[in-house]
Design an enzyme around this catalytic site. Structure first.
Site, mmCIF file in Angstrom:
data_model
loop_
_atom_site.group_PDB
_atom_site.id
_atom_site.type_symbol
_atom_site.label_atom_id
_atom_site.label_comp_id
_atom_site.label_asym_id
_atom_site.label_seq_id
_atom_site.Cartn_x
_atom_site.Cartn_y
_atom_site.Cartn_z
ATOM 1 N N HIS A 4 0.549 4.099 -2.813
ATOM 2 C CA HIS A 4 0.148 5.476 -2.484
ATOM 3 C C HIS A 4 1.248 6.490 -2.803
ATOM 4 O O HIS A 4 0.957 7.657 -3.060
ATOM 5 C CB HIS A 4 -0.272 5.581 -1.016
ATOM 6 N N ARG A 44 0.829 -1.210 0.000
ATOM 7 C CA ARG A 44 0.000 0.000 0.000
ATOM 8 C C ARG A 44 0.868 1.268 0.000
ATOM 9 O O ARG A 44 0.545 2.255 -0.659
ATOM 10 C CB ARG A 44 -0.947 -0.031 1.217
ATOM 11 N N TRP A 88 -10.382 -8.737 2.512
ATOM 12 C CA TRP A 88 -11.146 -9.036 1.301
ATOM 13 C C TRP A 88 -11.200 -10.537 1.023
ATOM 14 O O TRP A 88 -12.090 -11.004 0.334
ATOM 15 C CB TRP A 88 -10.507 -8.347 0.099
HETATM 16 FE FE1 HIF Z 1 -6.214 -0.266 -1.579
HETATM 17 N N1 HIF Z 1 -7.182 0.209 0.142
HETATM 18 N N2 HIF Z 1 -7.463 0.946 -2.600
HETATM 19 N N3 HIF Z 1 -5.177 -0.665 -3.272
HETATM 20 N N4 HIF Z 1 -4.921 -1.369 -0.472
HETATM 21 C C1 HIF Z 1 -6.900 -0.249 1.394
HETATM 22 C C2 HIF Z 1 -5.931 -1.176 1.733
HETATM 23 C C3 HIF Z 1 -5.051 -1.722 0.839
HETATM 24 C C4 HIF Z 1 -8.526 1.639 -2.110
HETATM 25 C C5 HIF Z 1 -8.860 1.781 -0.771
HETATM 26 C C6 HIF Z 1 -8.237 1.079 0.256
HETATM 27 C C7 HIF Z 1 -5.523 -0.255 -4.520
HETATM 28 C C8 HIF Z 1 -6.615 0.466 -4.858
HETATM 29 C C9 HIF Z 1 -7.513 1.037 -3.972
HETATM 30 C C10 HIF Z 1 -3.904 -2.124 -1.001
HETATM 31 C C11 HIF Z 1 -3.447 -2.073 -2.304
HETATM 32 C C12 HIF Z 1 -4.070 -1.414 -3.343
HETATM 33 C C13 HIF Z 1 -7.798 0.331 2.344
HETATM 34 C C14 HIF Z 1 -7.797 0.070 3.830
HETATM 35 C C15 HIF Z 1 -8.642 1.155 1.629
HETATM 36 C C16 HIF Z 1 -9.780 1.987 2.200
HETATM 37 C C17 HIF Z 1 -6.711 0.898 4.533
HETATM 38 C C18 HIF Z 1 -6.683 0.568 6.017
HETATM 39 O O1 HIF Z 1 -7.707 0.834 6.679
HETATM 40 O O2 HIF Z 1 -5.671 0.046 6.485
HETATM 41 C C19 HIF Z 1 -9.285 2.201 -3.199
HETATM 42 C C20 HIF Z 1 -10.546 3.048 -3.057
HETATM 43 C C21 HIF Z 1 -8.667 1.823 -4.350
HETATM 44 C C22 HIF Z 1 -9.095 2.116 -5.786
HETATM 45 C C23 HIF Z 1 -9.645 0.902 -6.429
HETATM 46 C C24 HIF Z 1 -4.590 -0.854 -5.574
HETATM 47 C C25 HIF Z 1 -5.318 -1.878 -6.390
HETATM 48 C C26 HIF Z 1 -6.068 -2.810 -5.517
HETATM 49 C C27 HIF Z 1 -3.957 0.145 -6.568
HETATM 50 C C28 HIF Z 1 -3.602 -1.498 -4.704
HETATM 51 O O3 HIF Z 1 -2.550 -2.100 -5.085
HETATM 52 C C29 HIF Z 1 -3.393 -3.003 0.022
HETATM 53 C C30 HIF Z 1 -2.292 -4.051 -0.169
HETATM 54 C C31 HIF Z 1 -4.119 -2.748 1.174
HETATM 55 C C32 HIF Z 1 -3.993 -3.444 2.511
HETATM 56 C C33 HIF Z 1 -3.142 -2.648 3.469
HETATM 57 C C34 HIF Z 1 -3.008 -3.294 4.819
HETATM 58 O O4 HIF Z 1 -2.496 -2.599 5.721
HETATM 59 O O5 HIF Z 1 -3.362 -4.450 5.026
#
Ligand code: HIF
Length: 288
Positions: free
Chosen positions: A50, A46, A189
């Site tokens: 980001h 993440r 998920w």
């Molecule tokens: Fe995420 N994402 N993401 N994300 N994400 C979260 C957590 C992860 C979006 C929202 C969230 C991508 C796209 C989007 C990961 C990887 C990717 C969380 C939760 C939110 C809300 C954060 C928390 O509470 O810790 C949205 C709206 C996206 C647009 C579709 C990417 C494609 C899936 C680009 C991507 O690679 C990962 C890995 C996490 C888990 C982080 C963790 O701490 O476990």
């Protein structure tokens, strides 16, 4: 003699072996039974995303070059809540390999995390330079999980991605979880949040999803076990016909998902970087 970059007058030219050493050191600290599901891998992925997903192709601002999330205001943006955990974790690696830029380190670490969590090899190349606070991007460039497909397209088209690429990237939500003290959302998920597979697509299509009844932000839960979640933006991928056809392709074929994911995630990590060299490295995973 050292089989790596030579030190001449303080300048150090790292070689592929030096970057592999960084990879190995990252791989070694990812697993930790005291943290979440036993791995820092997801939060490191993440961080890499980001740091990169702020790119705007029109103004050519943002992207992984700069590592500006080190500074407020970007570090304080709501979307980046919780990423200090990943930045702090990687600080030890930076101390051991001070020659690497934060921006190369964060993206390399994301590649290591994907590979170590059973994902595909992600070709990676060095060349990012760290910026200063003046290069911080304005708030609002990263996606808002409470929104719909229109918002998803606006955000990812701005980075230069198309519908198929949006869906291919989204499979990364097989990893990790939402935290109430970070995004406000809650839960994982998939049933194996430290293994990259195409389960995200399968679950989207095969489970029945309903609004979760709680006081938190609107999210979905699987009706049969109530232990998994989907964000409104995740559900948008099966509500929208154009997106859904790719969800179906990736649900059926994990190899296809891995191929497309490796390509698009690799390019995500390169947004906004003026590379001087073409050559990409493919890192050895610890299980190779
Ligand atoms: Fe995420 N994402 N993401 N994300 N994400 C979260 C957590 C992860 C979006 C929202 C969230 C991508 C796209 C989007 C990961 C990887 C990717 C969380 C939760 C939110 C809300 C954060 C928390 O509470 O810790 C949205 C709206 C996206 C647009 C579709 C990417 C494609 C899936 C680009 C991507 O690679 C990962 C890995 C996490 C888990 C982080 C963790 O701490 O476990």
């Amino acid at each position: 003699a050292r089989a790596s970059g030579l030190k001449t007058g303080g300048a150090f030219t790292p070689t592929r072996d030096d970057f592999q050493r960084v990879y190995n050191d990252v791989a070694e600290i990812l697993e930790n039974n005291d943290y979440d599901n036993g791995s820092y891998g997801p939060v490191v992925v993440r961080l890499g995303w980001h740091a990169s997903g702020t790119y705007d192709k029109e103004t050519k601002t943002g992207g992984s070059n700069g590592a500006t999330m080190r500074f407020a205001p970007e570090s304080e943006h709501g979307a980046n809540a919780g990423l200090k955990t990943a930045r702090d974790l990687l600080e030890g690696i930076k101390k051991k390999h001070p020659w690497i830029s934060y921006s190369d380190l964060w993206t390399l670490a994301a590649v290591a995390a994907i590979q170590e969590m059973g994902g595909p090899k992600i070709p990676w190349r060095p060349g990012r330079k760290d910026g200063d606070v003046s290069a911080c991007t304005p708030d609002g460039r990263l996606p808002d999980a409470s929104k719909d497909q229109k918002h998803l397209r606006a955000i990812f088209y701005r980075m230069g991605f198309n519908d198929q690429e949006i869906v291919a990237l989204s499979g990364a939500h097989a990893l990790g979880r939402c935290h109430t003290d970070r995004s406000g959302f809650d839960g994982p998920w998939t049933f194996s949040p430290t293994m990259l597979t195409n389960d995200y697509y399968k679950l989207l299509l095969e489970e029945k999803w309903a609004w979760k009844k709680w006081n938190g932000p609107k999210q979905f839960e699987d009706v049969s076990t109530k232990s998994l979640m989907m964000l409104p933006t995740d559900m948008a991928l099966i509500k929208d016909k154009e997106f859904k056809k790719h969800v179906e392709r990736y649900a059926k074929d994990n190899d296809l998902f891995f191929r497309d994911f490796a390509d698009v995630f690799g390019r995500l990590l390169e947004l906004g970087v003026p590379f001087e060299k073409e050559e990409k490295f493919i890192f050895k995973s610890t299980t190779d």
